[in-house]
Design an enzyme around this catalytic site. Structure first.
Site, PDB file in Angstrom:
ATOM      1  N   SER A  13       0.857  -1.196   0.000  1.00  6.46           N
ATOM      2  CA  SER A  13       0.000   0.000   0.000  1.00  6.46           C
ATOM      3  C   SER A  13       0.892   1.245   0.000  1.00  6.46           C
ATOM      4  CB  SER A  13      -0.947  -0.032   1.187  1.00  6.46           C
ATOM      5  OG  SER A  13      -0.200  -0.184   2.348  1.00  6.46           O
ATOM      6  N   LEU A  14       0.276   2.405   0.092  1.00  8.11           N
ATOM      7  CA  LEU A  14       1.025   3.663   0.021  1.00  8.11           C
ATOM      8  C   LEU A  14       0.803   4.459   1.291  1.00  8.11           C
ATOM      9  CD1 LEU A  14       0.048   4.963  -3.545  1.00  8.11           C
ATOM     10  CD2 LEU A  14       2.344   4.341  -2.791  1.00  8.11           C
ATOM     11  N   GLU A  45       1.375  11.168 -10.799  1.00  7.84           N
ATOM     12  CA  GLU A  45       0.269  10.563 -11.547  1.00  7.84           C
ATOM     13  C   GLU A  45      -0.989  10.593 -10.687  1.00  7.84           C
ATOM     14  OE1 GLU A  45       1.395   6.004 -11.379  1.00  7.84           O
ATOM     15  OE2 GLU A  45       3.153   7.238 -11.600  1.00  7.84           O
ATOM     16  N   LYS A  47      -4.083   9.448  -8.474  1.00  9.78           N
ATOM     17  CA  LYS A  47      -4.420   8.267  -7.668  1.00  9.78           C
ATOM     18  C   LYS A  47      -5.837   7.861  -8.066  1.00  9.78           C
ATOM     19  CE  LYS A  47      -4.065   6.275  -3.100  1.00  9.78           C
ATOM     20  NZ  LYS A  47      -5.313   5.505  -3.079  1.00  9.78           N
ATOM     21  N   ARG A  68      -5.965  -7.550  -5.612  1.00 11.97           N
ATOM     22  CA  ARG A  68      -4.961  -7.318  -4.579  1.00 11.97           C
ATOM     23  C   ARG A  68      -5.213  -8.203  -3.349  1.00 11.97           C
ATOM     24  NH1 ARG A  68      -4.292  -4.118  -0.063  1.00 11.97           N
ATOM     25  NH2 ARG A  68      -2.174  -3.391   0.270  1.00 11.97           N
ATOM     26  N   GLU A 105      -4.750  -0.157 -12.087  1.00 11.46           N
ATOM     27  CA  GLU A 105      -6.038   0.081 -11.431  1.00 11.46           C
ATOM     28  C   GLU A 105      -7.144  -0.095 -12.464  1.00 11.46           C
ATOM     29  OE1 GLU A 105      -5.512   0.781  -8.270  1.00 11.46           O
ATOM     30  OE2 GLU A 105      -7.306   1.728  -7.459  1.00 11.46           O
ATOM     31  N   LYS A 222       6.209   9.305  -7.050  1.00 13.91           N
ATOM     32  CA  LYS A 222       7.179   8.206  -6.916  1.00 13.91           C
ATOM     33  C   LYS A 222       8.565   8.720  -7.275  1.00 13.91           C
ATOM     34  CE  LYS A 222       3.598   5.012  -8.365  1.00 13.91           C
ATOM     35  NZ  LYS A 222       2.950   4.330  -9.479  1.00 13.91           N
ATOM     36  N   LYS A 246      -3.514  12.983  -0.730  1.00 12.39           N
ATOM     37  CA  LYS A 246      -4.952  12.815  -0.929  1.00 12.39           C
ATOM     38  C   LYS A 246      -5.647  14.173  -1.034  1.00 12.39           C
ATOM     39  CE  LYS A 246      -6.684   9.071  -0.409  1.00 12.39           C
ATOM     40  NZ  LYS A 246      -6.829   8.110   0.667  1.00 12.39           N
TER      41      LYS A 246
HETATM   42  S1  IVH Z   1       1.406   2.703  -6.834  1.00  9.43           S
HETATM   43  C1  IVH Z   1       3.903   0.113  -3.899  1.00  9.43           C
HETATM   44  N1  IVH Z   1       0.042   4.335  -8.326  1.00  9.43           N
HETATM   45  O1  IVH Z   1      -3.612   3.102  -4.323  1.00  9.43           O
HETATM   46  C2  IVH Z   1       2.652   0.885  -4.096  1.00  9.43           C
HETATM   47  N2  IVH Z   1      -1.142   3.065  -6.678  1.00  9.43           N
HETATM   48  O2  IVH Z   1      -3.169   3.333  -1.487  1.00  9.43           O
HETATM   49  C3  IVH Z   1       2.070   0.648  -5.425  1.00  9.43           C
HETATM   50  N3  IVH Z   1      -3.548   3.455  -6.678  1.00  9.43           N
HETATM   51  O3  IVH Z   1      -3.260  -0.336  -3.769  1.00  9.43           O
HETATM   52  C4  IVH Z   1       0.917   1.499  -5.708  1.00  9.43           C
HETATM   53  N4  IVH Z   1      -3.611   4.916  -8.320  1.00  9.43           N
HETATM   54  O4  IVH Z   1      -4.722   0.384  -5.708  1.00  9.43           O
HETATM   55  C5  IVH Z   1      -0.014   3.441  -7.326  1.00  9.43           C
HETATM   56  N5  IVH Z   1      -1.055   5.799  -9.757  1.00  9.43           N
HETATM   57  C6  IVH Z   1      -1.107   4.906  -8.768  1.00  9.43           C
HETATM   58  C7  IVH Z   1      -2.312   4.545  -8.132  1.00  9.43           C
HETATM   59  C8  IVH Z   1      -2.279   3.619  -7.091  1.00  9.43           C
HETATM   60  C9  IVH Z   1      -4.341   4.243  -7.438  1.00  9.43           C
HETATM   61  C10 IVH Z   1      -4.043   2.608  -5.554  1.00  9.43           C
HETATM   62  C11 IVH Z   1      -3.576   1.168  -5.605  1.00  9.43           C
HETATM   63  C12 IVH Z   1      -2.926   0.921  -4.277  1.00  9.43           C
HETATM   64  C13 IVH Z   1      -3.488   2.020  -3.432  1.00  9.43           C
HETATM   65  C14 IVH Z   1      -2.577   2.365  -2.295  1.00  9.43           C
END
Ligand code: IVH
Length: 262
Positions: A13-14, A45, A47, A68, A105, A222, A246
């Site tokens: 997760s993030l 990018e 979310k 996931r 996604e 990132k 967010k």
């Molecule tokens: S990167 C190692 N990039 O956000 C982390 N996640 O809160 C890899 N998500 O489970 C995630 N847009 O479902 C990434 N541009 C994006 C995203 C993204 C939506 C979601 C994803 C993840 C969740 C984490």
């Protein structure tokens, strides 16, 4: 009803931030760990507010798509994901790794969501509260023919297992390779410099948010260099090299018309 899939590389997760100060603190921690005063290059990018998926291509062919789940184990939804029209079942070109796991996604564009709810209304069925719920329902259909009638879309933004090491030296170049193989990636992805670049991107996309054809709930930053990502590593199931900023929760004013005590 769906077979279990054990993720070869866990789906993490993030971390989240909700203010400019918290984003600045994240950037400070990144630079401290990298022992650099220089501005870090980030990819920025949207979310996407959808459902995370792991796509496994072997010899360029889509062989498995898994949700996931809890990050370690998900569900095999291959038959349903194969109905997404923008997703190639066979990659273009020939320079892909033997095993390529791509993360992305799955979402329902707003126009498709409105059309779907209109159809449900006409058929006297239940309508969906939001595009994310509708996408989740479509992905968990036991009959892929029903999923095929829902206009799902996908953007790819990350990686799981890769044979033969990395695709490129940076995240943005790796994503460009996915684009060349015909995988859908966000047209909104950009590289930005330092916190100032991140904040400018956040404000710009925030101002355009309502005009996008899909729901987003923030922005993901990132560290672009994969060598720097490796040096930063992970902490408790989240990478130290990425963060989600967010948007504030959307608020509406409503009237309480009655209260029923039970
Ligand atoms: S990167 C190692 N990039 O956000 C982390 N996640 O809160 C890899 N998500 O489970 C995630 N847009 O479902 C990434 N541009 C994006 C995203 C993204 C939506 C979601 C994803 C993840 C969740 C984490």
């Amino acid at each position: 009803h769906f077979n279990e899939v054990v993720h070869t590389v866990p789906m993490l997760s993030l971390g989240n931030v909700f203010s400019e100060q918290e984003l600045s603190d994240f950037d400070r921690r990144v630079r401290d760990r990298l022992e650099t005063q220089a501005e870090v290059i980030y990819t920025a990018e949207p979310k996407l507010d959808g459902l995370a998926i792991n796509l496994r291509y072997e010899a360029g062919v889509l062989v498995q798509a898994a949700t996931r789940g809890d990050g370690s184990r998900g569900e095999d939804v291959t038959a349903n994901v194969r109905t997404i029209r923008s997703l190639p079942l066979k990659l273009q070109g020939s320079d892909w790794p033997e095993v390529l796991e791509v993360r992305g996604e799955i979402f329902l564009p707003r126009a498709g969501f409105e059309a779907l709810n209109e159809r449900m209304r006409l058929e006297g069925g239940k309508t969906f509260v939001n595009p994310r719920n509708a996408a989740a329902g479509a992905l968990r259909q036991l009959d892929p023919r029903i999923t095929a009638e829902r206009p799902l879309a996908i953007y790819c933004y990350g990686f799981g297992q890769l044979s033969g090491g990395k695709l490129a030296l940076s995240h943005s170049a790796s994503i460009a390779r996915l684009r060349n193989w015909g995988l859908p990636v966000s047209p909104e992805q950009q590289t930005v410099q330092g916190v100032a670049g991140c904040l400018a991107y956040y404000r710009d996309i925030g101002a355009r948010r309502d005009g996008l054809d899909y729901d987003i709930d923030g922005v993901v930053f990132k560290v672009n260099s994969l060598a720097q990502q490796e040096a930063l590593g992970f902490v408790s199931r989240a990478p130290r090299w990425a963060i989600a900023q967010k948007f504030p929760a959307q608020e509406e004013i409503t009237v309480v018309e009655a209260v029923e005590f039970q």
